[in-house]
Motif scaffolding. Structure first.
Motif, PDB file in Angstrom:
ATOM      1  N   ALA A  27      -0.287   0.896   5.411  1.00 12.52           N
ATOM      2  CA  ALA A  27       0.880   0.787   4.545  1.00 12.52           C
ATOM      3  C   ALA A  27       1.129  -0.669   4.163  1.00 12.52           C
ATOM      4  O   ALA A  27       1.544  -0.966   3.034  1.00 12.52           O
ATOM      5  CB  ALA A  27       2.107   1.373   5.245  1.00 12.52           C
ATOM      6  N   GLN A  28       0.862  -1.597   5.096  1.00 10.82           N
ATOM      7  CA  GLN A  28       1.075  -3.011   4.813  1.00 10.82           C
ATOM      8  C   GLN A  28       0.137  -3.507   3.712  1.00 10.82           C
ATOM      9  O   GLN A  28       0.550  -4.241   2.793  1.00 10.82           O
ATOM     10  CB  GLN A  28       0.865  -3.844   6.087  1.00 10.82           C
ATOM     11  N   ASN A  29      -1.121  -3.101   3.790  1.00 12.87           N
ATOM     12  CA  ASN A  29      -2.079  -3.496   2.762  1.00 12.87           C
ATOM     13  C   ASN A  29      -1.718  -2.883   1.413  1.00 12.87           C
ATOM     14  O   ASN A  29      -1.822  -3.534   0.367  1.00 12.87           O
ATOM     15  CB  ASN A  29      -3.489  -3.069   3.159  1.00 12.87           C
ATOM     16  N   ALA A  30      -1.277  -1.636   1.434  1.00 11.84           N
ATOM     17  CA  ALA A  30      -0.869  -0.973   0.194  1.00 11.84           C
ATOM     18  C   ALA A  30       0.296  -1.719  -0.453  1.00 11.84           C
ATOM     19  O   ALA A  30       0.322  -1.946  -1.669  1.00 11.84           O
ATOM     20  CB  ALA A  30      -0.473   0.476   0.485  1.00 11.84           C
ATOM     21  N   GLU A  31       1.278  -2.129   0.350  1.00 14.02           N
ATOM     22  CA  GLU A  31       2.441  -2.843  -0.186  1.00 14.02           C
ATOM     23  C   GLU A  31       2.036  -4.181  -0.787  1.00 14.02           C
ATOM     24  O   GLU A  31       2.474  -4.539  -1.883  1.00 14.02           O
ATOM     25  CB  GLU A  31       3.475  -3.057   0.913  1.00 14.02           C
ATOM     26  N   ALA A  32       1.175  -4.928  -0.092  1.00 13.10           N
ATOM     27  CA  ALA A  32       0.749  -6.232  -0.590  1.00 13.10           C
ATOM     28  C   ALA A  32      -0.034  -6.089  -1.893  1.00 13.10           C
ATOM     29  O   ALA A  32       0.134  -6.882  -2.833  1.00 13.10           O
ATOM     30  CB  ALA A  32      -0.099  -6.942   0.463  1.00 13.10           C
ATOM     31  N   GLY A  59       4.811   6.451  -2.150  1.00  8.26           N
ATOM     32  CA  GLY A  59       6.214   6.852  -2.062  1.00  8.26           C
ATOM     33  C   GLY A  59       7.028   5.898  -1.218  1.00  8.26           C
ATOM     34  O   GLY A  59       8.173   5.552  -1.559  1.00  8.26           O
ATOM     35  N   GLN A  60       6.445   5.443  -0.122  1.00 12.01           N
ATOM     36  CA  GLN A  60       7.138   4.480   0.735  1.00 12.01           C
ATOM     37  C   GLN A  60       7.368   3.159   0.005  1.00 12.01           C
ATOM     38  O   GLN A  60       8.424   2.532   0.144  1.00 12.01           O
ATOM     39  CB  GLN A  60       6.318   4.241   2.010  1.00 12.01           C
ATOM     40  N   MET A  61       6.383   2.750  -0.782  1.00 15.04           N
ATOM     41  CA  MET A  61       6.516   1.487  -1.513  1.00 15.04           C
ATOM     42  C   MET A  61       7.596   1.563  -2.581  1.00 15.04           C
ATOM     43  O   MET A  61       8.311   0.594  -2.825  1.00 15.04           O
ATOM     44  CB  MET A  61       5.186   1.108  -2.170  1.00 15.04           C
ATOM     45  N   VAL A  62       7.685   2.707  -3.226  1.00 13.95           N
ATOM     46  CA  VAL A  62       8.730   2.892  -4.242  1.00 13.95           C
ATOM     47  C   VAL A  62      10.104   2.640  -3.633  1.00 13.95           C
ATOM     48  O   VAL A  62      10.973   2.008  -4.234  1.00 13.95           O
ATOM     49  CB  VAL A  62       8.654   4.313  -4.843  1.00 13.95           C
ATOM     50  N   GLN A  63      10.279   3.114  -2.410  1.00 17.26           N
ATOM     51  CA  GLN A  63      11.552   2.910  -1.734  1.00 17.26           C
ATOM     52  C   GLN A  63      11.663   1.483  -1.184  1.00 17.26           C
ATOM     53  O   GLN A  63      12.677   0.808  -1.381  1.00 17.26           O
ATOM     54  CB  GLN A  63      11.694   3.913  -0.577  1.00 17.26           C
ATOM     55  N   PRO A 256      -5.109  -7.303  -2.175  1.00 15.95           N
ATOM     56  CA  PRO A 256      -4.478  -7.984  -3.318  1.00 15.95           C
ATOM     57  C   PRO A 256      -5.407  -8.909  -4.084  1.00 15.95           C
ATOM     58  O   PRO A 256      -5.417  -8.910  -5.327  1.00 15.95           O
ATOM     59  CB  PRO A 256      -3.332  -8.761  -2.664  1.00 15.95           C
ATOM     60  N   GLU A 257      -6.220  -9.711  -3.385  1.00 16.64           N
ATOM     61  CA  GLU A 257      -7.048 -10.714  -4.057  1.00 16.64           C
ATOM     62  C   GLU A 257      -8.126 -10.092  -4.945  1.00 16.64           C
ATOM     63  O   GLU A 257      -8.669 -10.781  -5.823  1.00 16.64           O
ATOM     64  CB  GLU A 257      -7.683 -11.668  -3.051  1.00 16.64           C
ATOM     65  N   GLU A 258      -8.433  -8.817  -4.739  1.00 14.91           N
ATOM     66  CA  GLU A 258      -9.440  -8.167  -5.578  1.00 14.91           C
ATOM     67  C   GLU A 258      -8.919  -7.856  -6.981  1.00 14.91           C
ATOM     68  O   GLU A 258      -9.694  -7.419  -7.838  1.00 14.91           O
ATOM     69  CB  GLU A 258      -9.947  -6.892  -4.913  1.00 14.91           C
ATOM     70  N   LEU A 259      -7.648  -8.101  -7.233  1.00 21.95           N
ATOM     71  CA  LEU A 259      -7.090  -7.888  -8.562  1.00 21.95           C
ATOM     72  C   LEU A 259      -7.265  -9.103  -9.465  1.00 21.95           C
ATOM     73  O   LEU A 259      -7.307  -8.979 -10.691  1.00 21.95           O
ATOM     74  CB  LEU A 259      -5.599  -7.551  -8.460  1.00 21.95           C
TER      75      LEU A 259
END
Length: 389
Positions: A27-32, A59-63, A256-259
């Motif tokens: 979840a932490q990686n998804a948020e970053a 869904g968690q990130m949306v919140q 994140p850095e892959e973007l």
């Protein structure tokens, strides 16, 4: 970042979209990763019910990120203009009946924590049987239309790994507002589908043009030399972004850095420059030098042994012309391991029956080329990404 109208949906999406299949580690990686996508101007996130915990994380990130609701869109509060309007797409595999699809829609809404999904795509409309389920008035689309009428879904499309004929048939049903499909410089077989979807005013989402387009994050030296002074990753993206009918390209960043590198050209949607066209012509000319080049006419099909002859020989073309052996191995080992997502049997299944030989306009020695490709590209199979999570 530039934005384009997503066909009949009238949504204005960033020309790069964040695909979430690869950010599943935590979840932490998804948020970053999501935060970095917002910073770069991405306003479209694509997930799927089959991508492990991706819907749950999203869904968690949306919140957690405090995204507010306004006029049917989520708004990351610090952002401005088109970048502040966040659109979510999820995908659900085709079902044989309406009840099962209705239950699946409810599950995605629950996992995402939403009352309404901006875009729902039928995920993997890949076979004639799937198409029949879609066309059945009492089938899964009945549930999709009911969910749309209840404002649980705003827009409906489909994703596909199917044959060109199947994609064209699905487009002709006029049941969809957008399509997600494979199309890139190294795979132009679906160009007629892109053209038809454009004529119908549909949004066009290109699936994984860097990864499935040739593992272009890590191109071989030969390909890099042929693309000089440009980068193969950017050149392929420019090939797509220069086409006004193409709305958005998927970027499946794992962190994140892959973007940063792929999105360095997010503002370059103008027609191809003379230099870019010259390099693409150079790449095309390089392939034409192969003595046993498969021209991808598909006249060799069907094969009695269900061998996907054109795709196997396409991988051979890329391996010999551009040293794209890593990509060839990656895709070849999917045969017989990915079902209808990557259909067909491997080249060593050829019985040398000769059925394909009189149908090949190039008079290629197909059985020998199939065995040659198998020898070059055979490798150990591995599970699809979300199956290993």
């Amino acid at each position: 970042m530039r934005y384009r109208r997503f066909g009949q949906t009238n949504l204005h999406l960033s020309v790069f979209s964040l695909g979430t299949m690869r950010y599943l580690q935590s979840a932490q990686n998804a948020e970053a990763t999501l935060k970095r996508a917002f910073e770069l101007g991405i306003n479209h996130i694509e997930t799927a019910q089959g991508y492990g915990k991706s819907e749950v994380y999203l869904g968690q990130m949306v919140q957690a990120l405090g995204l507010a609701r306004e006029e049917g869109c989520y708004l990351p509060k610090p952002c401005q203009g088109e970048a502040k309007r966040l659109y979510l797409t999820t995908k659900i595999t085709p079902k044989s009946d309406a009840q099962t699809m209705a239950q699946a829609i409810d599950l995605s809404l629950e996992r995402l924590g939403l009352e309404t999904i901006d875009c729902l795509a039928i995920h993997g409309l890949n076979t004639p049987e799937h198409l029949e389920w879609i066309k059945d008035p009492q089938g899964c689309m009945q549930a999709v239309q009911a969910a749309k009428a209840a404002n649980q879904i705003r827009h409906v499309g489909f994703s596909t790994h199917g044959s060109l004929a199947l994609i064209l048939a699905a487009l002709e049903t006029d049941l969809f507002e957008f399509v997600n499909l494979h199309y890139n410089f190294f795979f132009q077989r679906n160009a007629p589908a892109v053209e038809l979807a454009s004529r119908k005013g549909m949004g066009i989402f290109i699936i994984s043009p860097a990864d499935k387009g040739g593992l272009l994050y890590t191109p071989p030296e030969r390909l890099k030399e042929l693309c000089q002074p440009l980068d193969p990753l950017h050149l392929n993206a420019r090939f797509l972004l220069s086409q006004p009918s193409v709305t958005t390209l998927s970027v499946g960043a794992a962190k994140p850095e892959e973007l940063d590198w792929p999105l360095a050209i997010a503002d370059q949607i103008h027609p191809l420059t003379e230099q870019e066209q010259q390099i693409l012509d150079r790449l095309q000319a390089q392939a034409q030098t192969l003595p046993d080049l498969c021209q991808q006419c598909h006249a060799c099909l069907p094969c009695p042994e269900d061998i996907n002859i054109p795709e196997i020989l396409r991988l051979r073309n890329l391996t010999l012309a551009y040293d794209m052996e890593d990509f060839g191995r990656y895709r070849y080992r999917m045969f017989e391991n990915a079902g209808h997502w990557f259909p067909g049997r491997r080249g060593n299944r050829c019985t040398d029956c000769g059925d394909c030989l009189p149908r090949c306009p190039e008079q290629l020695a197909i059985p020998q080329l199939l065995q040659d490709t198998h020898t070059r590209l055979q490798g150990q199979p591995r599970p699809r990404l979300w199956e290993s999570i």
